[in-house]
Design a protein around this motif. Sequence first.
Motif, PDB file in Angstrom:
ATOM      1  N   LEU A 112      -3.349  -4.161  14.324  1.00 25.76           N
ATOM      2  CA  LEU A 112      -1.985  -3.731  14.016  1.00 25.76           C
ATOM      3  C   LEU A 112      -1.314  -3.178  15.272  1.00 25.76           C
ATOM      4  CD1 LEU A 112       0.246  -3.306  11.976  1.00 25.76           C
ATOM      5  CD2 LEU A 112      -0.790  -1.109  11.365  1.00 25.76           C
ATOM      6  N   ASP A 113      -2.065  -2.410  16.051  1.00 27.89           N
ATOM      7  CA  ASP A 113      -1.536  -1.849  17.296  1.00 27.89           C
ATOM      8  C   ASP A 113      -1.137  -2.958  18.261  1.00 27.89           C
ATOM      9  OD1 ASP A 113      -0.878   0.134  19.160  1.00 27.89           O
ATOM     10  OD2 ASP A 113      -2.854   0.030  20.074  1.00 27.89           O
ATOM     11  N   MET A 114      -2.005  -3.968  18.410  1.00 26.21           N
ATOM     12  CA  MET A 114      -1.730  -5.081  19.323  1.00 26.21           C
ATOM     13  C   MET A 114      -0.536  -5.895  18.842  1.00 26.21           C
ATOM     14  SD  MET A 114      -5.590  -6.385  20.301  1.00 26.21           S
ATOM     15  CE  MET A 114      -5.010  -7.620  21.467  1.00 26.21           C
ATOM     16  N   LEU A 115      -0.432  -6.070  17.518  1.00 28.62           N
ATOM     17  CA  LEU A 115       0.667  -6.855  16.958  1.00 28.62           C
ATOM     18  C   LEU A 115       2.012  -6.184  17.236  1.00 28.62           C
ATOM     19  CD1 LEU A 115       1.549  -9.291  15.267  1.00 28.62           C
ATOM     20  CD2 LEU A 115       1.154  -7.921  13.209  1.00 28.62           C
ATOM     21  N   ASP A 153       0.839  -1.195   0.000  1.00 27.23           N
ATOM     22  CA  ASP A 153       0.000   0.000   0.000  1.00 27.23           C
ATOM     23  C   ASP A 153       0.880   1.254   0.000  1.00 27.23           C
ATOM     24  OD1 ASP A 153      -2.995   0.966   0.543  1.00 27.23           O
ATOM     25  OD2 ASP A 153      -1.631   2.230   1.720  1.00 27.23           O
ATOM     26  N   LYS A 154       0.784   2.063  -1.037  1.00 26.62           N
ATOM     27  CA  LYS A 154       1.641   3.239  -1.202  1.00 26.62           C
ATOM     28  C   LYS A 154       1.443   4.245  -0.080  1.00 26.62           C
ATOM     29  CE  LYS A 154       2.815   6.893  -4.493  1.00 26.62           C
ATOM     30  NZ  LYS A 154       2.488   7.504  -5.801  1.00 26.62           N
ATOM     31  N   HIS A 155       0.186   4.507   0.293  1.00 25.32           N
ATOM     32  CA  HIS A 155      -0.101   5.493   1.337  1.00 25.32           C
ATOM     33  C   HIS A 155       0.525   5.088   2.671  1.00 25.32           C
ATOM     34  CE1 HIS A 155      -2.327   8.227   3.951  1.00 25.32           C
ATOM     35  NE2 HIS A 155      -2.627   7.176   4.691  1.00 25.32           N
ATOM     36  N   PHE A 156       0.329   3.834   3.063  1.00 22.83           N
ATOM     37  CA  PHE A 156       0.858   3.381   4.353  1.00 22.83           C
ATOM     38  C   PHE A 156       2.381   3.403   4.338  1.00 22.83           C
ATOM     39  CE2 PHE A 156       2.042   0.504   7.718  1.00 22.83           C
ATOM     40  CZ  PHE A 156       1.107   0.775   8.706  1.00 22.83           C
ATOM     41  N   ARG A 157       2.942   3.023   3.209  1.00 20.80           N
ATOM     42  CA  ARG A 157       4.400   2.997   3.102  1.00 20.80           C
ATOM     43  C   ARG A 157       4.989   4.402   3.258  1.00 20.80           C
ATOM     44  NH1 ARG A 157       7.747  -0.676  -1.057  1.00 20.80           N
ATOM     45  NH2 ARG A 157       9.841   0.036  -0.546  1.00 20.80           N
ATOM     46  N   GLU A 158       4.368   5.387   2.643  1.00 24.70           N
ATOM     47  CA  GLU A 158       4.841   6.763   2.755  1.00 24.70           C
ATOM     48  C   GLU A 158       4.742   7.260   4.193  1.00 24.70           C
ATOM     49  OE1 GLU A 158       2.504   8.903  -0.049  1.00 24.70           O
ATOM     50  OE2 GLU A 158       3.710   8.288  -1.793  1.00 24.70           O
ATOM     51  N   LYS A 159       3.642   6.932   4.855  1.00 26.04           N
ATOM     52  CA  LYS A 159       3.453   7.343   6.246  1.00 26.04           C
ATOM     53  C   LYS A 159       4.516   6.715   7.142  1.00 26.04           C
ATOM     54  CE  LYS A 159      -0.130  10.093   6.349  1.00 26.04           C
ATOM     55  NZ  LYS A 159      -0.047  11.456   6.938  1.00 26.04           N
ATOM     56  N   ASP A 207       8.328   8.581  13.113  1.00 27.77           N
ATOM     57  CA  ASP A 207       9.458   8.320  14.003  1.00 27.77           C
ATOM     58  C   ASP A 207       9.154   7.090  14.840  1.00 27.77           C
ATOM     59  OD1 ASP A 207       7.717   9.086  16.065  1.00 27.77           O
ATOM     60  OD2 ASP A 207       8.472  11.133  16.100  1.00 27.77           O
ATOM     61  N   ILE A 208      10.150   6.658  15.606  1.00 34.12           N
ATOM     62  CA  ILE A 208      10.038   5.410  16.364  1.00 34.12           C
ATOM     63  C   ILE A 208       8.922   5.461  17.383  1.00 34.12           C
ATOM     64  CG2 ILE A 208      11.260   3.942  18.017  1.00 34.12           C
ATOM     65  CD1 ILE A 208      13.829   4.746  16.428  1.00 34.12           C
ATOM     66  N   GLU A 209       8.814   6.606  18.086  1.00 40.21           N
ATOM     67  CA  GLU A 209       7.782   6.727  19.119  1.00 40.21           C
ATOM     68  C   GLU A 209       6.391   6.656  18.520  1.00 40.21           C
ATOM     69  OE1 GLU A 209       7.892   6.607  22.376  1.00 40.21           O
ATOM     70  OE2 GLU A 209      10.013   6.177  22.104  1.00 40.21           O
ATOM     71  N   GLU A 210       6.230   7.206  17.317  1.00 43.60           N
ATOM     72  CA  GLU A 210       4.926   7.159  16.659  1.00 43.60           C
ATOM     73  C   GLU A 210       4.533   5.733  16.319  1.00 43.60           C
ATOM     74  OE1 GLU A 210       2.580   9.361  12.936  1.00 43.60           O
ATOM     75  OE2 GLU A 210       4.738   9.679  13.257  1.00 43.60           O
ATOM     76  N   ILE A 211       5.519   4.926  15.938  1.00 46.69           N
ATOM     77  CA  ILE A 211       5.254   3.518  15.628  1.00 46.69           C
ATOM     78  C   ILE A 211       4.941   2.749  16.902  1.00 46.69           C
ATOM     79  CG2 ILE A 211       6.238   1.389  14.693  1.00 46.69           C
ATOM     80  CD1 ILE A 211       7.938   3.147  12.843  1.00 46.69           C
ATOM     81  N   LYS A 212       5.776   2.940  17.933  1.00 45.91           N
ATOM     82  CA  LYS A 212       5.597   2.205  19.188  1.00 45.91           C
ATOM     83  C   LYS A 212       4.298   2.563  19.896  1.00 45.91           C
ATOM     84  CE  LYS A 212       8.993   1.721  22.048  1.00 45.91           C
ATOM     85  NZ  LYS A 212      10.132   2.049  22.926  1.00 45.91           N
ATOM     86  N   SER A 213       3.918   3.840  19.851  1.00 47.32           N
ATOM     87  CA  SER A 213       2.731   4.293  20.580  1.00 47.32           C
ATOM     88  C   SER A 213       1.431   3.807  19.962  1.00 47.32           C
ATOM     89  CB  SER A 213       2.714   5.826  20.642  1.00 47.32           C
ATOM     90  OG  SER A 213       2.546   6.369  19.337  1.00 47.32           O
ATOM     91  N   GLY A 214       1.489   3.397  18.691  1.00 46.40           N
ATOM     92  CA  GLY A 214       0.283   2.920  18.032  1.00 46.40           C
ATOM     93  C   GLY A 214      -0.393   3.964  17.165  1.00 46.40           C
ATOM     94  N   ARG A 215       0.149   5.199  17.135  1.00 45.93           N
ATOM     95  CA  ARG A 215      -0.485   6.246  16.326  1.00 45.93           C
ATOM     96  C   ARG A 215      -0.450   5.891  14.840  1.00 45.93           C
ATOM     97  NH1 ARG A 215       2.574   9.545  19.765  1.00 45.93           N
ATOM     98  NH2 ARG A 215       4.017  10.156  18.085  1.00 45.93           N
ATOM     99  N   LEU A 216       0.615   5.219  14.429  1.00 40.57           N
ATOM    100  CA  LEU A 216       0.712   4.822  13.029  1.00 40.57           C
ATOM    101  C   LEU A 216      -0.376   3.821  12.650  1.00 40.57           C
ATOM    102  CD1 LEU A 216       2.458   5.072  10.421  1.00 40.57           C
ATOM    103  CD2 LEU A 216       3.661   3.037  11.193  1.00 40.57           C
ATOM    104  N   SER A 217      -0.843   3.052  13.617  1.00 39.76           N
ATOM    105  CA  SER A 217      -1.869   2.037  13.346  1.00 39.76           C
ATOM    106  C   SER A 217      -3.155   2.654  12.821  1.00 39.76           C
ATOM    107  CB  SER A 217      -2.161   1.238  14.621  1.00 39.76           C
ATOM    108  OG  SER A 217      -0.995   0.632  15.116  1.00 39.76           O
ATOM    109  N   LYS A 218      -3.417   3.912  13.191  1.00 41.62           N
ATOM    110  CA  LYS A 218      -4.642   4.571  12.741  1.00 41.62           C
ATOM    111  C   LYS A 218      -4.651   4.756  11.227  1.00 41.62           C
ATOM    112  CE  LYS A 218      -5.793   4.971  17.038  1.00 41.62           C
ATOM    113  NZ  LYS A 218      -6.790   4.030  17.608  1.00 41.62           N
ATOM    114  N   GLU A 219      -3.466   4.779  10.612  1.00 44.50           N
ATOM    115  CA  GLU A 219      -3.374   4.930   9.166  1.00 44.50           C
ATOM    116  C   GLU A 219      -3.930   3.724   8.421  1.00 44.50           C
ATOM    117  OE1 GLU A 219      -2.492   7.695   7.673  1.00 44.50           O
ATOM    118  OE2 GLU A 219      -2.031   8.676   9.593  1.00 44.50           O
ATOM    119  N   LEU A 220      -4.143   2.649   9.136  1.00 43.06           N
ATOM    120  CA  LEU A 220      -4.678   1.447   8.499  1.00 43.06           C
ATOM    121  C   LEU A 220      -6.064   1.707   7.906  1.00 43.06           C
ATOM    122  CD1 LEU A 220      -4.081  -1.606   8.046  1.00 43.06           C
ATOM    123  CD2 LEU A 220      -5.413  -2.037  10.101  1.00 43.06           C
TER     124      LEU A 220
END
Length: 441
Positions: free
Chosen positions: A176-179, A89-95, A100-113
């Motif tokens: 995704l957040d739980m994973l 998915d191009k959109h998710f890949r760009e995001k 940053d690392i904290e955004e990934i760990k905190s689960g905020r990136l999961s909302k992009e799903l």
Amino acid sequence: MLVYSVKTSFHDFAIIISLFQMRWRTVLLQYCFLLITCLLTALEAVPIDIDKTKVQNIHPVESAKIEPPDTGLYYDEYLKQVIDVLETDKHFREKLQKADIEEIKSGRLSKELDLVSHHVRTKLDELKRQEVGRLRMLIKAKLDSLQDIGMDHQALLKQFDHLNHLNPDKFESTDLDMLIKAATSDLEHYDKTRHEEFKKYEMMKEHERREYLKTLNEEKRKEEESKFEEMKKKHENHPKVNHPGSKDQLKEVWEETDGLDPNDFDPKTFFKLHDVNSDGFLDEQELEALFTKELEKVYDPKNEEDDMVEMEEERLRMREHVMNEVDTNKDRLVTLEEFLKATEKKEFLEPDSWETLDQQQFFTEEELKEYENIIALQENELKKKADELQKQKEELQRQHDQLEAQKLEYHQVIQQMEQKKLQQGIPPSGPAGELKFEPHI
């Protein structure tokens, strides 16, 4: 072989099943978010200016996709499949590339799903259904082994925290957040678990050695003790091991592995040479590869006195030490900036001597006794179960013999009845008791 700390026996079972074939030798232990970034980001490496005349055995690097190593997680395959689908998915890949690392760990990136394409969501849904089905099979196998029935599989799925069991058919942002969080948590404790398993390994080795000595007479026992001390001394008699991550250690790799002139040692060039996948980081696997020369000074698989399990524990200790010294943001990846800053420290130029495993005590006598007590309890439990199984076997044999005796008695009675009928002129009976009439010709 290695297991995680888990909440219930069902979780234990799933982990043991998935890790049964895992090799003890070097296994890359990365955070989930690091695995994602390694898979989905492809950073261009800066060209390295090297005098090609000084480099030995240059081999072209293939541009084939580098397969991510096994993380050791019991849901490793599911994790990789989810990442592979998200990668499309191009959109998710760009995001992800901007996160940053904290955004990934905190689960905020999961909302992009929620913004990925329908095609990707459909594939993720299918992956989740397959994973739920796999977990249910593991639960069933566990229950069958316990001869337990009437259990609620849906309730038992709660024990697995890497997916949302309340919706087994749809892959949502919660999944995704739980994973990510489950993998992060599990991998944070994985090194500790490996150290604990190694300690148990050493205690078992010593326990078995002492038990063997008890079976020998005094003369043989002295011979074995003497041989043991001799092998111990042979193992300890090895060249000096450089401090992991020090200038001396890296220069040795530069000269012997890379085939370069030690006088031309350059940290920046060294980093880029050993960033194998050119992603801009030295990950744990790439770091561990740097210690091979040091480990070969101490361990040789051809030598009886050298234990290869201990070699892998030494490799793990070296990697942990370098990570603690160099990885300032604790993301389990070493950037070029972190690496160069580390080379400016006093410890890089004038390190303390490195104590190898043969200079350390793995356990105390009290810990060994406690471990032997646990083994004794386990052996008693196994003996009880074996005795119960033997009794069941004997009972089944008795019932079998009784049935065979009844069957024989029944046949004897039938034969006697048939003989009486013949004597009385009554036609013999068929298999179902019907009368047989012989036709007269």
